[in-house]
Motif scaffolding. Structure first.
Motif, PDB file in Angstrom:
ATOM      1  N   LYS A   1     -10.209   7.856 -12.896  1.00 23.33           N
ATOM      2  CA  LYS A   1     -11.441   8.635 -12.715  1.00 23.33           C
ATOM      3  C   LYS A   1     -11.211  10.059 -13.209  1.00 23.33           C
ATOM      4  N   VAL A   2     -12.181  10.603 -13.935  1.00 19.09           N
ATOM      5  CA  VAL A   2     -11.968  11.931 -14.524  1.00 19.09           C
ATOM      6  C   VAL A   2     -11.893  13.027 -13.468  1.00 19.09           C
ATOM      7  N   GLU A   3     -12.520  12.826 -12.319  1.00 16.82           N
ATOM      8  CA  GLU A   3     -12.460  13.866 -11.283  1.00 16.82           C
ATOM      9  C   GLU A   3     -11.071  13.975 -10.657  1.00 16.82           C
ATOM     10  N   GLU A   4     -10.193  13.013 -10.975  1.00 20.46           N
ATOM     11  CA  GLU A   4      -8.815  13.055 -10.474  1.00 20.46           C
ATOM     12  C   GLU A   4      -7.864  13.772 -11.435  1.00 20.46           C
ATOM     13  N   LEU A   5      -8.345  14.203 -12.606  1.00 18.25           N
ATOM     14  CA  LEU A   5      -7.496  14.928 -13.558  1.00 18.25           C
ATOM     15  C   LEU A   5      -7.133  16.303 -13.010  1.00 18.25           C
ATOM     16  N   TYR A   6      -5.896  16.729 -13.227  1.00 19.78           N
ATOM     17  CA  TYR A   6      -5.506  18.083 -12.823  1.00 19.78           C
ATOM     18  C   TYR A   6      -4.363  18.592 -13.702  1.00 19.78           C
ATOM     19  N   PHE A   7      -4.374  19.897 -13.928  1.00 23.20           N
ATOM     20  CA  PHE A   7      -3.315  20.565 -14.678  1.00 23.20           C
ATOM     21  C   PHE A   7      -2.320  21.168 -13.698  1.00 23.20           C
ATOM     22  N   LYS A   8      -1.038  21.100 -14.058  1.00 25.36           N
ATOM     23  CA  LYS A   8      -0.009  21.632 -13.175  1.00 25.36           C
ATOM     24  C   LYS A   8       1.076  22.323 -13.991  1.00 25.36           C
ATOM     25  N   GLU A   9       1.515  23.470 -13.508  1.00 26.82           N
ATOM     26  CA  GLU A   9       2.560  24.251 -14.165  1.00 26.82           C
ATOM     27  C   GLU A   9       3.878  24.039 -13.438  1.00 26.82           C
ATOM     28  N   ASP A  10       4.953  23.772 -14.194  1.00 24.21           N
ATOM     29  CA  ASP A  10       6.254  23.602 -13.551  1.00 24.21           C
ATOM     30  C   ASP A  10       6.960  24.943 -13.394  1.00 24.21           C
ATOM     31  N   ASP A  11       8.166  24.927 -12.834  1.00 28.43           N
ATOM     32  CA  ASP A  11       8.855  26.185 -12.550  1.00 28.43           C
ATOM     33  C   ASP A  11       9.364  26.885 -13.810  1.00 28.43           C
ATOM     34  N   LYS A  12       9.216  26.229 -14.963  1.00 31.81           N
ATOM     35  CA  LYS A  12       9.604  26.854 -16.229  1.00 31.81           C
ATOM     36  C   LYS A  12       8.397  27.368 -17.015  1.00 31.81           C
ATOM     37  N   GLY A  13       7.226  27.326 -16.388  1.00 35.03           N
ATOM     38  CA  GLY A  13       6.023  27.824 -17.034  1.00 35.03           C
ATOM     39  C   GLY A  13       5.391  26.841 -18.005  1.00 35.03           C
ATOM     40  N   ARG A  14       5.771  25.575 -17.917  1.00 33.14           N
ATOM     41  CA  ARG A  14       5.240  24.551 -18.812  1.00 33.14           C
ATOM     42  C   ARG A  14       4.126  23.789 -18.097  1.00 33.14           C
ATOM     43  N   TRP A  15       2.977  23.669 -18.756  1.00 36.68           N
ATOM     44  CA  TRP A  15       1.836  22.994 -18.173  1.00 36.68           C
ATOM     45  C   TRP A  15       1.773  21.544 -18.641  1.00 36.68           C
ATOM     46  N   GLU A  16       1.307  20.652 -17.764  1.00 34.88           N
ATOM     47  CA  GLU A  16       1.062  19.265 -18.119  1.00 34.88           C
ATOM     48  C   GLU A  16      -0.239  18.815 -17.447  1.00 34.88           C
ATOM     49  N   LEU A  17      -0.786  17.717 -17.956  1.00 30.70           N
ATOM     50  CA  LEU A  17      -1.998  17.132 -17.387  1.00 30.70           C
ATOM     51  C   LEU A  17      -1.648  15.827 -16.689  1.00 30.70           C
ATOM     52  N   PHE A  18      -2.168  15.678 -15.467  1.00 30.65           N
ATOM     53  CA  PHE A  18      -1.956  14.472 -14.678  1.00 30.65           C
ATOM     54  C   PHE A  18      -3.308  13.859 -14.324  1.00 30.65           C
ATOM     55  N   GLY A  19      -3.275  12.584 -13.934  1.00 31.68           N
ATOM     56  CA  GLY A  19      -4.516  11.902 -13.590  1.00 31.68           C
ATOM     57  C   GLY A  19      -4.418  11.168 -12.274  1.00 31.68           C
ATOM     58  N   GLU A  20      -5.318  10.196 -12.099  1.00 33.46           N
ATOM     59  CA  GLU A  20      -5.392   9.424 -10.861  1.00 33.46           C
ATOM     60  C   GLU A  20      -4.036   8.800 -10.545  1.00 33.46           C
ATOM     61  N   GLU A  21      -3.673   8.833  -9.270  1.00 34.46           N
ATOM     62  CA  GLU A  21      -2.382   8.328  -8.777  1.00 34.46           C
ATOM     63  C   GLU A  21      -1.203   9.061  -9.411  1.00 34.46           C
ATOM     64  N   LYS A  22      -1.436  10.334  -9.783  1.00 30.51           N
ATOM     65  CA  LYS A  22      -0.404  11.224 -10.312  1.00 30.51           C
ATOM     66  C   LYS A  22       0.219  10.732 -11.622  1.00 30.51           C
ATOM     67  N   LYS A  23      -0.581  10.010 -12.409  1.00 29.52           N
ATOM     68  CA  LYS A  23      -0.090   9.561 -13.715  1.00 29.52           C
ATOM     69  C   LYS A  23       0.066  10.751 -14.661  1.00 29.52           C
ATOM     70  N   LEU A  24       1.220  10.850 -15.302  1.00 27.51           N
ATOM     71  CA  LEU A  24       1.420  11.855 -16.336  1.00 27.51           C
ATOM     72  C   LEU A  24       0.695  11.407 -17.596  1.00 27.51           C
ATOM     73  N   LEU A  25      -0.096  12.338 -18.192  1.00 28.02           N
ATOM     74  CA  LEU A  25      -0.910  11.982 -19.348  1.00 28.02           C
ATOM     75  C   LEU A  25      -0.496  12.701 -20.625  1.00 28.02           C
ATOM     76  N   THR A  26       0.341  13.719 -20.500  1.00 27.39           N
ATOM     77  CA  THR A  26       0.754  14.498 -21.664  1.00 27.39           C
ATOM     78  C   THR A  26       2.268  14.426 -21.851  1.00 27.39           C
ATOM     79  N   SER A  27       2.700  14.723 -23.079  1.00 23.46           N
ATOM     80  CA  SER A  27       4.124  14.792 -23.448  1.00 23.46           C
ATOM     81  C   SER A  27       4.836  13.445 -23.374  1.00 23.46           C
TER      82      SER A  27
END
Length: 459
Positions: A359-385
């Protein structure tokens, strides 16, 4: 026009950005239906210097320009397709119309730029946008987008190319023009504050066996998309479903090809097709009839999937298989806008997009402790990289499939073209071929067990 509470901070940060002495090209991430046109207009009004706003199409230019005028501003348009070529204190332009007059902007001292839908421009230095920015001597570049992602093709260990989505700010082989993200508006904020229509999903079984990834692994081949659409009778399924949707006021349908769009529109009541080969005036009349209620259904081929602003739209039907998260998110985004006459947006999926991306409403961006951003989705699926083929296999905070594979037994191929290599280093296609063609005995059972283990974890 008053800003929404969640628009105030990105506007403030955007205005502050243009006052920095040595800024880096930066991003504001704003979800679909966030009101980017209003945010851009408010930033432009708050900057007490000449400013250029670039957008990828004349339709977006008209939309952004109108919002600025509605805010009481005065602006110019520089776009050949709109028949206007004037530079003012605030200028709304399309890149194709200004790429060859970069020196003119430099002479006028216009050094500050806002770029709408900035992910839709190539990252290469020789692309039109980068050539213009360099030639005009632009010092401040602020991009806005809901999908700060670009496709990147790499070569795998097996010598085959694969594609992955990368964040615009993350380092990649083509560089990263945008260096910072100065504000992220998360989708859950839009949902919680009721700036998005509640979404209802209906997803039907779809056999992905007909789908074949293209040579780069970025999406499915058009031939396999057409084959899946035909073999699984998607067109007729859509017709039967529409017959049940008598309470829905407006329906936007995506199909793979122009022929399929025309054929489907001819079989549906009060419907029309919209596609690239259509004349501009005819397309505009159909869209106007759709918005006015004269037409209830539009069947389209990648024309109204991105940037189509019609808040009353209450239903979309996905009839085009895709491996593109960006396309899926943008198309679902057409139905998220709120309107007094709409209680929710209905997403009907015939091609396996919802199970794949969530579901698109479950998408979220998150920054790690090194300042690198990634996109995650429903059930915390990694969608980038990660390779696009592996979407759904990588979960935030859990070992990746490759890490799980490496923890398994070290099984070496004792014969054949991959003799001496670990089974996990062999192409998945070859391992699948082995399963169907080898005579398995106790002597080689450990190889089969390893192939099945790897298949089970998605490698």
């Amino acid at each position: 026009m008053e800003l929404r509470p969640n628009q105030i901070e990105p506007v403030r940060l955007g205005v502050e950005y243009f006052s920095e002495k040595k800024p880096q090209p930066s991003l504001i991430i704003a979800p679909t239906a966030f009101g980017k046109s209003i945010v851009i207009a408010s930033i432009a009004k708050g900057v007490a210097e000449r400013l250029l706003v670039i957008q990828p199409s004349k339709e977006l230019l008209e939309q952004n320009y109108t919002k600025f005028i509605n805010l009481g501003g005065s602006a110019s348009i520089y776009s050949a397709s709109l028949g206007e070529k004037e530079i003012g204190n605030v200028t709304y332009a399309t890149i194709g119309s200004i790429v060859n007059i970069a020196t003119k902007f430099k002479e006028l001292g216009i050094t500050k730029v806002i770029i709408d839908e900035c992910d839709r421009y190539p990252r290469e230095p020789n692309g039109m946008l980068r050539r213009f920015l360099k030639g005009a001597g632009i010092t401040h570049t602020l991009g806005l987008t809901a999908t700060p992602l670009k496709l990147q093709t790499n070569m795998g260990d097996d010598g085959r190319p694969f594609s992955k989505l990368v964040m615009l700010t993350n380092r990649s082989k083509k560089g990263n023009f945008f260096k910072k993200i100065i504000h992220v508006a998360q989708i859950d904020d839009m949902v919680e504050n009721k700036f998005w229509s509640p979404l209802q999903y209906v997803s039907y079984d779809f056999n992905t066996g007909d789908l074949i990834y293209n040579t780069t692994g970025a999406d499915f081949t058009m031939n396999s998309i057409k084959k899946a659409y035909k073999n699984q009778n998607i067109g007729n399924k859509i017709i039967k479903k529409v017959e049940q949707l008598y309470t829905r006021r407006s329906i936007l349908i995506a199909v793979p090809t122009i022929d399929e769009a025309v054929e489907l529109a001819n079989k549906l009541p009060n419907a029309a097709a919209v596609y690239s080969d259509m004349g501009v005036q005819e397309r505009r009349e159909i869209i106007d009839d759709f918005k006015s209620g004269k037409l209830r259904i539009i069947v389209q081929v990648n024309i109204l999937s991105v940037g189509f602003d019609y808040p009353e739209l209450d239903t979309i039907i996905i009839g085009r298989p895709t491996a593109s998260l960006s396309w899926y998110y943008q198309f679902v985004g057409r139905v998220t806008r709120i309107h007094p006459q709409k209680t929710e947006g209905l997403v009907i999926d015939f091609v396996g997009s919802v199970p794949k991306f969530g579901k698109v409403e479950e998408l979220y961006f998150k920054e790690d402790d090194k300042g690198r951003w990634e996109l995650f989705g429903e059930e915390k699926k990694l969608l980038t990289s990660i390779p696009i083929k592996e979407i759904g296999l990588h979960i935030e905070g859990q070992p990746s499939p490759h890490e799980l594979a490496a923890k398994g037994p070290k099984v070496i191929m004792p014969f054949g073209k991959f003799k001496g290599k670990e089974v996990r280093e062999m192409p998945a296609s070859y391992r699948d071929w082995m399963l169907g063609n080898f005579n398995w005995t106790p002597w080689n059972q450990k190889i089969k067990d390893e192939i099945l283990r790897l298949k089970n974890i998605g490698i």
